[in-house]
Each structure stands twice: as C-alpha cells, then as structure tokens.
Design a protein around this motif. Structure first.
Motif, PDB file in Angstrom:
ATOM      1  N   THR A  55       0.959  -1.250   0.158  1.00  0.00           N
ATOM      2  CA  THR A  55      -0.216  -0.035  -0.106  1.00  0.00           C
ATOM      3  C   THR A  55       0.998   1.380  -0.053  1.00  0.00           C
ATOM      4  OG1 THR A  55      -1.735  -1.264   1.190  1.00  0.00           O
ATOM      5  CG2 THR A  55      -1.688   1.250   1.286  1.00  0.00           C
ATOM      6  N   SER A  83      -3.405   0.668  -3.596  1.00  0.00           N
ATOM      7  CA  SER A  83      -2.667  -0.632  -3.090  1.00  0.00           C
ATOM      8  C   SER A  83      -2.230  -1.637  -4.524  1.00  0.00           C
ATOM      9  CB  SER A  83      -3.581  -1.687  -2.506  1.00  0.00           C
ATOM     10  OG  SER A  83      -3.805  -1.125  -1.148  1.00  0.00           O
ATOM     11  N   ARG A 120      -8.225   3.782  -4.722  1.00  0.00           N
ATOM     12  CA  ARG A 120      -7.598   4.228  -3.376  1.00  0.00           C
ATOM     13  C   ARG A 120      -8.312   3.640  -2.210  1.00  0.00           C
ATOM     14  NH1 ARG A 120      -5.819   9.294  -3.906  1.00  0.00           N
ATOM     15  NH2 ARG A 120      -6.297   9.839  -1.884  1.00  0.00           N
ATOM     16  N   ILE A 121      -7.767   2.311  -2.414  1.00  0.00           N
ATOM     17  CA  ILE A 121      -7.963   1.394  -0.999  1.00  0.00           C
ATOM     18  C   ILE A 121      -6.683   0.931  -0.489  1.00  0.00           C
ATOM     19  CG2 ILE A 121     -10.241   0.293  -2.332  1.00  0.00           C
ATOM     20  CD1 ILE A 121      -8.835  -2.067  -3.378  1.00  0.00           C
ATOM     21  N   LYS A 122      -6.775   0.246   0.690  1.00  0.00           N
ATOM     22  CA  LYS A 122      -5.891   0.082   1.655  1.00  0.00           C
ATOM     23  C   LYS A 122      -5.965  -1.515   1.922  1.00  0.00           C
ATOM     24  CE  LYS A 122      -4.615   1.296   5.908  1.00  0.00           C
ATOM     25  NZ  LYS A 122      -4.226   1.852   7.020  1.00  0.00           N
ATOM     26  N   SER A 132      -9.977  -4.838   3.259  1.00  0.00           N
ATOM     27  CA  SER A 132      -9.267  -3.320   3.263  1.00  0.00           C
ATOM     28  C   SER A 132      -9.812  -2.817   4.671  1.00  0.00           C
ATOM     29  CB  SER A 132      -9.989  -2.702   2.293  1.00  0.00           C
ATOM     30  OG  SER A 132      -9.689  -1.383   2.252  1.00  0.00           O
ATOM     31  N   PRO A 168      -9.994   1.034   5.273  1.00  0.00           N
ATOM     32  CA  PRO A 168      -9.792   2.495   4.992  1.00  0.00           C
ATOM     33  C   PRO A 168      -9.569   3.500   5.957  1.00  0.00           C
ATOM     34  CG  PRO A 168     -12.220   1.569   5.021  1.00  0.00           C
ATOM     35  CD  PRO A 168     -11.314   0.496   5.414  1.00  0.00           C
ATOM     36  N   GLU A 179     -13.847  -3.312   4.606  1.00  0.00           N
ATOM     37  CA  GLU A 179     -14.523  -3.471   3.256  1.00  0.00           C
ATOM     38  C   GLU A 179     -13.879  -4.942   2.597  1.00  0.00           C
ATOM     39  OE1 GLU A 179     -14.149   0.082   0.791  1.00  0.00           O
ATOM     40  OE2 GLU A 179     -15.058   1.115   2.567  1.00  0.00           O
ATOM     41  N   TYR A 188     -13.074  -6.946  -0.995  1.00  0.00           N
ATOM     42  CA  TYR A 188     -13.167  -6.936  -2.366  1.00  0.00           C
ATOM     43  C   TYR A 188     -12.635  -8.230  -2.932  1.00  0.00           C
ATOM     44  CZ  TYR A 188     -12.539  -2.169  -1.486  1.00  0.00           C
ATOM     45  OH  TYR A 188     -12.719  -0.815  -1.167  1.00  0.00           O
TER      46      TYR A 188
END
Length: 167
Positions: free
Chosen positions: A75, A96, A124-126, A147, A149, A155, A157
């Motif tokens: 990240t 990421s 724009r995700i971590k 994730s 955030p 979250e 994915y």
C-alpha cells in the motif's frame, strides 16, 4: 508459512526498511507452546516498487505452494507518522498493489508490483489481507482482499488478476 519456515513481512512505512524475516516453523510453534525462543534464520530487504507510483509498503501475503511463491499486497500512503504519544497515525491512502516473490527471488532487493485499478485509475483502497479464492489458471487468478480504509469500517474486495502465467 512456506515449507518448514514462517515468514514475517515488515511494513517498513515508518522505518523505511521493507524487510522479510524467516524463522523455523517448528521453533515458532514451540514458542507458543513451550515459551521457547524464536531465532531469525534469514532476513531479506525488499522494496515493493512500481515505475509509475513509486515505493509502497507490505500489507499482506499468502504463500501459493503450487508456484512456490508469495503473492503479496502493498500500500502507498502519504504522511504516515508517529504522534507525540507514540502511536502510528496513518496517512492519506493513495492505493494498493499486488506482487509476487518467488522463493528463489528472496535475495533480490526491488520487487515489481502492479497497481490495483478501478475505472482506469489507481483504486484508493488499502488492502490489508489477501487470500487466493480460486485455483490458479493459465490466465486468471481470483483473490479475496480485505481493506481497512482507516475510518472504522472494513471492506471486502474480489480481485481478479489477469496474468500471462504465474510460473
């Protein structure tokens, strides 16, 4: 965990050192059951890097036995720091990346990572956790990513990675 060893991926976001530590798996388990010592048997300095977006920090990894390699995420954040109380304060999430480290590449210092894209731009995700969801095929692998955030939510994915071949 790979073969008879356990690997620890150090983020490196504040120290600037992106390290992978290796320890014997049996000793690692013994540490928890018999209060034994853990001895580091290997240390590898690696920098996740992308030509367009620069350096990033390790965030998760999974070992894939069939290809004898780690698939990892990293990240990029702006402004991570330690505050006056000694706590880590995360910076703004830039995005990421996903990469691969073969066991025979552990001594290489730079490792190429590929951006995780959404609508033709860096998502724009971590990602802080990754796991292989489907079997590796010759053209597509599917991973589940989790994730954080930095806003108190989590979250999930599904990441489809289009590849020429993993091997």
């Amino acid at each position: 965990v790979s073969h008879h060893d356990v690997y620890f991926f150090n983020r490196g976001d504040l120290s600037g050192r992106y390290l992978i530590f290796k320890a014997d798996l049996a000793k690692f388990i013994s540490y928890f059951t018999e209060w034994d010592s853990i001895f580091i048997s290997g240390m590898y300095e690696k920098t996740p890097y992308n030509e367009t977006y620069g350096k990033s920090t390790f965030s998760s990894s999974v070992f894939i036995k069939e290809i004898d390699a780690f698939i990892f995420t990293s990240t990029s954040e702006d402004g991570s720091r330690i505050d006056s109380t000694g706590r880590v304060v995360d910076g703004d999430i830039k995005g990421s990346f996903i990469g691969r480290i073969r066991m025979n590449e552990l001594n290489d210092s730079l490792i190429q990572v590929h951006p995780i894209m959404e609508n033709d731009s860096l998502a724009r995700i971590k990602l802080e956790g990754i796991w292989l969801s489907d079997n590796v095929s010759d053209s597509i692998a599917t991973f589940i990513g989790v994730s954080d955030p930095d806003n108190g939510t989590t979250e999930t994915y599904i990441i489809e990675v289009k590849i020429k071949r993993f091997d």
